[in-house]
Scaffold this motif. Sequence first.
Motif, short mmCIF file in Angstrom:
data_model
loop_
_atom_site.label_atom_id
_atom_site.label_comp_id
_atom_site.label_asym_id
_atom_site.label_seq_id
_atom_site.Cartn_x
_atom_site.Cartn_y
_atom_site.Cartn_z
N SER A 1 -13.91 -3.53 -11.74
CA SER A 1 -12.63 -4.01 -12.28
C SER A 1 -11.85 -4.79 -11.23
O SER A 1 -12.12 -4.68 -10.02
N GLY A 2 -10.89 -5.57 -11.70
CA GLY A 2 -9.88 -6.19 -10.84
C GLY A 2 -10.44 -6.99 -9.67
O GLY A 2 -11.34 -7.84 -9.84
N ILE A 3 -9.89 -6.72 -8.50
CA ILE A 3 -10.25 -7.50 -7.30
C ILE A 3 -11.74 -7.34 -6.98
O ILE A 3 -12.43 -8.30 -6.64
N ASP B 1 -18.92 2.07 -8.29
CA ASP B 1 -17.72 2.42 -9.04
C ASP B 1 -17.98 3.71 -9.79
O ASP B 1 -19.08 4.26 -9.75
N ARG B 2 -16.95 4.20 -10.49
CA ARG B 2 -17.14 5.44 -11.26
C ARG B 2 -18.15 5.23 -12.38
O ARG B 2 -18.87 6.15 -12.75
N ASP C 1 -18.37 9.07 -8.06
CA ASP C 1 -16.94 9.40 -8.02
C ASP C 1 -16.52 9.56 -6.56
O ASP C 1 -16.84 10.55 -5.92
N LEU C 2 -15.81 8.56 -6.06
CA LEU C 2 -15.45 8.55 -4.63
C LEU C 2 -14.30 9.49 -4.30
O LEU C 2 -13.92 9.60 -3.13
N CYS D 1 -12.78 -1.52 -1.86
CA CYS D 1 -11.76 -2.03 -2.77
C CYS D 1 -11.29 -0.96 -3.76
O CYS D 1 -10.19 -1.06 -4.29
N VAL E 1 -9.38 -2.90 1.52
CA VAL E 1 -8.23 -3.41 0.78
C VAL E 1 -7.07 -2.43 0.92
O VAL E 1 -7.14 -1.29 0.47
N GLY E 2 -6.04 -2.86 1.62
CA GLY E 2 -4.83 -2.07 1.80
C GLY E 2 -3.80 -2.48 0.77
O GLY E 2 -4.13 -2.71 -0.39
N TYR F 1 0.82 6.72 -2.57
CA TYR F 1 0.20 5.39 -2.57
C TYR F 1 0.51 4.63 -1.27
O TYR F 1 -0.40 4.18 -0.57
N LYS G 1 -2.06 3.75 1.94
CA LYS G 1 -2.35 2.37 2.35
C LYS G 1 -1.95 2.12 3.81
O LYS G 1 -2.62 1.36 4.52
N GLY H 1 -0.17 -8.21 -2.43
CA GLY H 1 1.12 -7.85 -3.02
C GLY H 1 0.88 -7.48 -4.47
O GLY H 1 0.31 -6.43 -4.75
N VAL I 1 -1.21 -8.14 -7.79
CA VAL I 1 -2.43 -8.77 -8.31
C VAL I 1 -2.55 -8.35 -9.78
O VAL I 1 -2.42 -7.17 -10.11
N THR J 1 -4.09 -7.05 -12.37
CA THR J 1 -5.27 -6.24 -12.67
C THR J 1 -4.83 -5.05 -13.54
O THR J 1 -3.63 -4.78 -13.67
N LEU K 1 -4.79 -1.98 -12.72
CA LEU K 1 -3.97 -1.08 -11.89
C LEU K 1 -2.50 -1.52 -11.90
O LEU K 1 -1.59 -0.71 -12.11
P1 NAD Z 1 -8.43 -1.89 -10.68
O1 NAD Z 1 -7.93 -0.65 -11.32
O2 NAD Z 1 -8.68 -3.09 -11.51
O3 NAD Z 1 -9.77 -1.59 -9.85
C1 NAD Z 1 -9.91 -0.44 -9.09
C2 NAD Z 1 -11.33 0.07 -9.22
O4 NAD Z 1 -11.45 1.26 -8.41
C3 NAD Z 1 -11.69 0.46 -10.66
O5 NAD Z 1 -12.90 -0.19 -11.06
C4 NAD Z 1 -11.84 1.95 -10.59
O6 NAD Z 1 -12.81 2.49 -11.49
C5 NAD Z 1 -12.25 2.16 -9.12
N1 NAD Z 1 -12.03 3.56 -8.76
C6 NAD Z 1 -10.88 4.27 -8.88
N2 NAD Z 1 -11.10 5.56 -8.60
C7 NAD Z 1 -12.42 5.66 -8.27
C8 NAD Z 1 -13.25 6.75 -7.92
N3 NAD Z 1 -12.80 8.01 -7.88
N4 NAD Z 1 -14.55 6.51 -7.64
C9 NAD Z 1 -15.04 5.24 -7.73
N5 NAD Z 1 -14.31 4.18 -8.08
C10 NAD Z 1 -13.01 4.39 -8.35
O7 NAD Z 1 -7.39 -2.21 -9.54
P2 NAD Z 1 -7.25 -3.41 -8.47
O8 NAD Z 1 -5.86 -3.87 -8.57
O9 NAD Z 1 -8.36 -4.38 -8.54
O10 NAD Z 1 -7.33 -2.55 -7.13
C11 NAD Z 1 -8.25 -2.82 -6.09
C12 NAD Z 1 -7.60 -2.45 -4.77
O11 NAD Z 1 -6.49 -3.31 -4.54
C13 NAD Z 1 -7.05 -1.03 -4.74
O12 NAD Z 1 -7.37 -0.43 -3.51
C14 NAD Z 1 -5.55 -1.23 -4.87
O13 NAD Z 1 -4.81 -0.19 -4.28
C15 NAD Z 1 -5.39 -2.54 -4.13
N6 NAD Z 1 -4.15 -3.25 -4.45
C16 NAD Z 1 -3.90 -3.69 -5.71
C17 NAD Z 1 -2.70 -4.35 -5.98
C18 NAD Z 1 -2.36 -4.86 -7.35
O14 NAD Z 1 -1.23 -5.33 -7.55
N7 NAD Z 1 -3.29 -4.83 -8.30
C19 NAD Z 1 -1.76 -4.54 -4.95
C20 NAD Z 1 -2.04 -4.07 -3.67
C21 NAD Z 1 -3.25 -3.43 -3.44
#
Ligand code: NAD
Length: 254
Positions: free
Chosen positions: A11-13, A32-33, A41-42, A69, A112-113, A152, A156, A183, A185, A187, A189
Amino acid sequence: MPITAVTGSASGIGAALCAQLREAGHSVIGIDRANADINADLSTDEGRQQAISQVRDRCGDRLDHLVLCAGLGVTAPNTGLILAVNYFAVKALLDGLAPALSKGTEPSAVVVGSVAAVQPGVDQHPIIQTLLKGDEGEALAAIADQDPSLAYAGSKLAVSLLVRSKVHEWAKLGVRLNVVAPGVVETPLYKASTEDARYGEATRNFVAPLGRGSQPAELANVIRFLLSSQASFMHGTVVFADGGMDAMIRPNRF
Ligand code: NAD
């Protein structure tokens, strides 16, 4: 063809990054999960060890790049899970995959912080030292009744400090290690945070000077740069890709 392992690949990034890396010819191992090359499951020690051993098997114990990530936001089911995935899983995978990375070609890793790490006051909170001490049971007990936003931001900041503490050790291994701090993104989340009863309004009102959120591909671009030989002298740094949020929050510090 570089071999690159990416957590949070579904997902996402992480998903955007995997697509770009595959397009650029990398052999990608997604974790991923669910819906990944390695489903694990991390949040659990068992899942982390499973991910580490399966990555080592798949890359023949020679890994070129690692991107951590996977993460949970403030809407996670509980604060302990936020620390478990955002901090302790990162620590375990960095330690567990460092030997394989040390045998890679021009190896490098990115964690990814978040710009949340610079949230005022977080650096003074005792949870940071508890996390850095590394006792997961103690940290999860300490965060149990706390606010998810502290979990959170604390996770980070701690993960960014963890990376910085490894500069000598990883330089000796020949592996570069950096942090990307996004900042906003767009997604799942982020969307979940905007819809949350407690955090929705504040999240929606927290807008970067550039006046918009970013797309996952914009973060993936920065991560790919840090992984590449174009960033060959970057090590132990925190790169903000946040539309100006860090500068807005703390204009007199960097
Ligand atoms: P997202 O929810 O789209 O993706 C996160 C992924 O992490 C998901 O696929 C999820 O299944 C996986 N994940 C979560 N728990 C897990 C587990 N227990 N085991 C395995 N996988 C697991 O979110 P995203 O926005 O793409 O987030 C990616 C990173 O970017 C994260 O570390 C998030 O903290 C960071 N981030 C996001 C934003 C934002 O605005 N979206 C901002 C700053 C930082």
